[in-house]
Design a protein around this motif. Structure first.
Motif, PDB file in Angstrom:
ATOM      1  N   MET A  86       0.832  -1.208   0.000  1.00  0.00           N
ATOM      2  CA  MET A  86       0.000   0.000   0.000  1.00  0.00           C
ATOM      3  C   MET A  86       0.862   1.252   0.000  1.00  0.00           C
ATOM      4  O   MET A  86       0.558   2.240  -0.677  1.00  0.00           O
ATOM      5  CB  MET A  86      -0.950   0.002   1.200  1.00  0.00           C
ATOM      6  CG  MET A  86      -2.117  -0.971   1.019  1.00  0.00           C
ATOM      7  SD  MET A  86      -3.273  -0.945   2.399  1.00  0.00           S
ATOM      8  CE  MET A  86      -4.218   0.535   2.062  1.00  0.00           C
TER       9      MET A  86
ATOM     10  N   TYR B  43       2.136   1.827  -3.481  1.00  0.00           N
ATOM     11  CA  TYR B  43       1.123   2.421  -4.359  1.00  0.00           C
ATOM     12  C   TYR B  43       0.805   3.869  -3.969  1.00  0.00           C
ATOM     13  O   TYR B  43       0.561   4.703  -4.826  1.00  0.00           O
ATOM     14  CB  TYR B  43      -0.145   1.553  -4.404  1.00  0.00           C
ATOM     15  CG  TYR B  43      -0.059   0.556  -5.526  1.00  0.00           C
ATOM     16  CD1 TYR B  43      -0.268   0.950  -6.840  1.00  0.00           C
ATOM     17  CD2 TYR B  43       0.300  -0.765  -5.283  1.00  0.00           C
ATOM     18  CE1 TYR B  43      -0.136   0.053  -7.886  1.00  0.00           C
ATOM     19  CE2 TYR B  43       0.435  -1.672  -6.319  1.00  0.00           C
ATOM     20  CZ  TYR B  43       0.209  -1.249  -7.626  1.00  0.00           C
ATOM     21  OH  TYR B  43       0.348  -2.128  -8.657  1.00  0.00           O
ATOM     22  N   LEU B  44       0.826   4.136  -2.664  1.00  0.00           N
ATOM     23  CA  LEU B  44       0.603   5.523  -2.231  1.00  0.00           C
ATOM     24  C   LEU B  44       1.680   6.435  -2.828  1.00  0.00           C
ATOM     25  O   LEU B  44       1.387   7.513  -3.353  1.00  0.00           O
ATOM     26  CB  LEU B  44       0.625   5.606  -0.701  1.00  0.00           C
ATOM     27  CG  LEU B  44       0.598   7.035  -0.130  1.00  0.00           C
ATOM     28  CD1 LEU B  44      -0.753   7.693  -0.401  1.00  0.00           C
ATOM     29  CD2 LEU B  44       0.901   7.052   1.356  1.00  0.00           C
TER      30      LEU B  44
ATOM     31  N   ALA C 111       1.281   6.827  -6.549  1.00  0.00           N
ATOM     32  CA  ALA C 111       0.126   7.678  -6.835  1.00  0.00           C
ATOM     33  C   ALA C 111       0.449   9.146  -6.558  1.00  0.00           C
ATOM     34  O   ALA C 111       0.061  10.035  -7.328  1.00  0.00           O
ATOM     35  CB  ALA C 111      -1.084   7.228  -6.015  1.00  0.00           C
TER      36      ALA C 111
ATOM     37  N   VAL D 268      -2.248   2.897 -10.771  1.00  0.00           N
ATOM     38  CA  VAL D 268      -1.865   4.155 -10.133  1.00  0.00           C
ATOM     39  C   VAL D 268      -2.797   5.278 -10.608  1.00  0.00           C
ATOM     40  O   VAL D 268      -3.285   6.100  -9.826  1.00  0.00           O
ATOM     41  CB  VAL D 268      -0.390   4.488 -10.472  1.00  0.00           C
ATOM     42  CG1 VAL D 268      -0.023   5.866  -9.984  1.00  0.00           C
ATOM     43  CG2 VAL D 268       0.530   3.431  -9.868  1.00  0.00           C
TER      44      VAL D 268
ATOM     45  N   ILE E 140      -6.071   4.986  -8.903  1.00  0.00           N
ATOM     46  CA  ILE E 140      -6.018   5.512  -7.530  1.00  0.00           C
ATOM     47  C   ILE E 140      -6.150   7.037  -7.532  1.00  0.00           C
ATOM     48  O   ILE E 140      -6.919   7.611  -6.753  1.00  0.00           O
ATOM     49  CB  ILE E 140      -4.695   5.080  -6.848  1.00  0.00           C
ATOM     50  CG1 ILE E 140      -4.732   3.578  -6.543  1.00  0.00           C
ATOM     51  CG2 ILE E 140      -4.441   5.886  -5.578  1.00  0.00           C
ATOM     52  CD1 ILE E 140      -3.409   3.017  -6.056  1.00  0.00           C
TER      53      ILE E 140
ATOM     54  N   THR F 100      -5.800   5.067  -2.635  1.00  0.00           N
ATOM     55  CA  THR F 100      -5.074   3.834  -2.311  1.00  0.00           C
ATOM     56  C   THR F 100      -5.926   2.933  -1.424  1.00  0.00           C
ATOM     57  O   THR F 100      -6.019   1.719  -1.649  1.00  0.00           O
ATOM     58  CB  THR F 100      -3.749   4.166  -1.582  1.00  0.00           C
ATOM     59  OG1 THR F 100      -3.007   5.076  -2.399  1.00  0.00           O
ATOM     60  CG2 THR F 100      -2.918   2.926  -1.351  1.00  0.00           C
TER      61      THR F 100
END
Lengths: 243, 331
Positions: free
Chosen positions: B44, B47-48, B51, B256, B259, B275
């Motif tokens: 996570m 991905y955060l 993003a 991404v 998100i 996310t």
């Protein structure tokens, strides 16, 4: 010379928008530019501001050859402009819109925030300073165009139909603001269809038609010339009244 | 739209309160998920970070890239080459992944920045594909069948799997915090205002003295550096990579993008919310196979149609909340 255009030409394909244009403007002058739609007025501004580069000819500003410089470099030298269709930074506040010019114009001696407040007070936008630029009325959008141009502390300011679409009262407000700007020493070049507004500020009038300068001189003499009357006949009753 | 008037004071970048919010949010985000599962937390956080980086590119700089997988992939393979091939210590090799992204973006941007709008987007994708194909035909990098990380490289981060998982979360959390803080710092500097100005009207921004090409290019290169670091970390966690996985447009750009769109583009809060939503959808629907992707697509379409500002945009519109203010108010 302050600003000098020497045989400047530009064409898009077969259509010339500037055809061998030559004229010069002295420091502190206020010059009006008129002409029918499609005469090449905005293109002329694009050529002076560096939004367009000429295909032939030479442009000098304060003794520098700026012919091939883009708008950023010319803005650093002191050329600022407004756009006929306002181009506000809609995601920024009014204050931030003006801050952009104050921070990036290169003058290091003034605190950008202070200069912004001056400009906003002068243009009557101070009470809208924290509003998003996308939420402004037409008059305020026009004022913001002007404020943003002033934020760079220009030597010459190019106004592209800044009074277009405004009411008579709004137009008067704007005219007095432009007079103040001119009185403070900034050279003004102004394209405008509202001839009486224009003539209340400028001391010199240039008439464009099909990319050429067809008249240049004292506003009242220019408006009286047969050539200009022919171009404007039936288009601009305003002009008839004035002469 | 009187959003601006509800925002607390954010006078200048020396105002530290503006940095506390985003940092705390990232730390809490990482800490909460770590209690559930360390692997999930690292995923996570990755991905955060991706993003936030993509949001900086598209939401603030107006650079819609669909080729960020190029920098993930280059990070993966640069890391592989210097760690497994040259025997460079693991953490130094991770940094080399970032440098690879930085170098590739510095050179690639010379060509890609000649393209505008949709052409730019396609250009970035094409460059990413070229990178993928180049790696596929390079035997030293494992070719098309991929490469595995030697045990010694992985063990440097911990002797047991549990210890390594803690290391991964620590690295991912550090990357996330540093990325978010750097973005806040950038957006609150004069370049942040310049970026938004360029996004809204590049022509007017240039006329006010902004060197738009230089600023956009710097952001693009900085984002590529961070994306390369993330690539190296991903390889460390997965242990085995193929060119198709390392340069996957679905994994490293499409998700991404999803998100950012869901959370709210052009807002720092957006990627946090996006996310969480993405991983919840994944937890519930990933077992359904291809249907999962259909659901993701449907959610994205619905959000774009009915709430183009994303979830956080809707919240801001209704409440005037702005958790991480970057706006400058009249002094």
């Amino acid at each position: 010379m302050f600003l000098e255009l020497n045989s400047v030409s530009k064409s898009f394909g077969a259509i010339p928008v500037a055809d061998n244009i030559s004229f010069s403007v002295g420091a502190g002058e206020a010059v009006g530019i008129i002409g029918p739609n499609g005469a090449g007025k905005t293109s002329l501004f694009n050529l002076i501001s560096g939004d367009l580069l000429p295909s032939a000819g030479r442009i000098e500003f304060l003794g520098n050859d700026v012919t091939i410089l883009g708008s950023r470099r010319r803005s650093h030298l002191g050329i600022a402009r407004t756009y006929q269709v306002p181009l506000p930074f809609t995601g920024l506040s009014v204050f931030e819109n003006v801050l952009v010019g104050a921070m990036f114009s290169g003058g290091g001696d003034v605190v950008p925030e202070d200069h912004c407040l001056d400009v906003l007070a002068k243009t009557g936008l101070i009470h809208r300073a924290d509003a998003l630029a996308g939420s402004l009325s037409l008059l305020d959008r026009k004022r913001l165009e002007l404020a943003r141009a002033l934020s760079t502390r220009p030597r010459v300011i190019l106004l592209d139909e800044i009074a277009g679409g405004l009411t008579e009262a709004e137009c008067l407000q704007l005219v007095s603001l432009i007079r103040t700007i001119h009185a403070s020493g900034t050279t003004v070049i102004w394209i405008e269809h509202i001839v009486h507004a224009l003539l209340s500020v400028v001391q010199r009038l240039i008439v464009l038609d099909r990319g050429r300068v067809v008249a240049d001189g004292d506003p009242h003499e220019v408006m009286r010339s047969p050539q200009v009357r022919e171009i404007y006949l039936g288009m601009e009753p305003d002009a008839e009244d004035l002469v | 739209m009187s959003i601006a008037t509800n925002i607390p004071h954010a006078r200048n970048s020396a105002d530290w309160s503006g940095f506390v919010g985003p940092t705390l949010a990232t730390l809490i985000f990482g800490a909460v998920v770590s209690f559930i599962d360390l692997r999930l937390a690292a995923d996570m956080l990755i991905y955060l970070t991706l993003a936030q980086l993509w949001n900086l590119l598209s939401g603030y700089a107006g650079l819609v890239s669909v080729g960020q997988q190029a920098f993930v992939g280059l990070g993966v393979y640069a890391f592989y080459y210097v760690s497994a091939g040259l025997g460079v210590p693991t953490l130094v090799a991770v940094a080399c992944g970032g440098v690879a992204g930085l170098l590739a973006a510095s050179i690639g941007s010379v060509f890609i920045f000649r393209l505008k709008g949709a052409y730019f987007a396609i250009g970035t994708w094409v460059v990413a594909e070229i990178c993928r194909l180049t790696v596929s035909i390079t035997p030293q990098l494992g070719g098309g069948s991929g490469a595995s990380l030697p045990v010694s490289v992985v063990k440097a981060l911990g002797a047991t799997r549990d210890m390594r998982d803690i290391s991964f979360v620590a690295i991912a959390l550090t990357l996330a915090v540093v990325t978010v803080l750097s973005i806040v710092l950038l957006l609150r500097s004069r370049y942040g205002i310049a970026l938004i100005a360029i996004r809204d009207s590049e022509r007017a921004a240039e006329a006010l003295g902004i060197d738009s090409l230089k600023i956009k290019r710097s952001v693009y290169i900085g984002v590529a550096f961070a994306t390369g670091l993330i690539g190296a970390l991903i390889f460390l966690m997965k242990l085995r990579m193929t060119p198709d996985a390392a340069f996957s447009v679905l994994d490293w750009t499409a998700y991404v993008l999803f998100i950012v769109v869901i959370g709210g583009s052009g807002r720092l809060e957006g990627p946090f919310i996006g996310t969480i939503v993405f991983f919840m959808l994944r937890a519930f629907f990933a077992g359904f196979g291809p249907i999962y992707l259909v659901i993701l697509g449907a959610v994205a379409v619905l959000v774009m149609l009915f709430a183009p500002e994303g979830i956080w945009g809707q919240i801001t519109k209704r409440t005037g909340w702005e958790l991480f203010p970057i706006r400058r108010r009249r002094p």
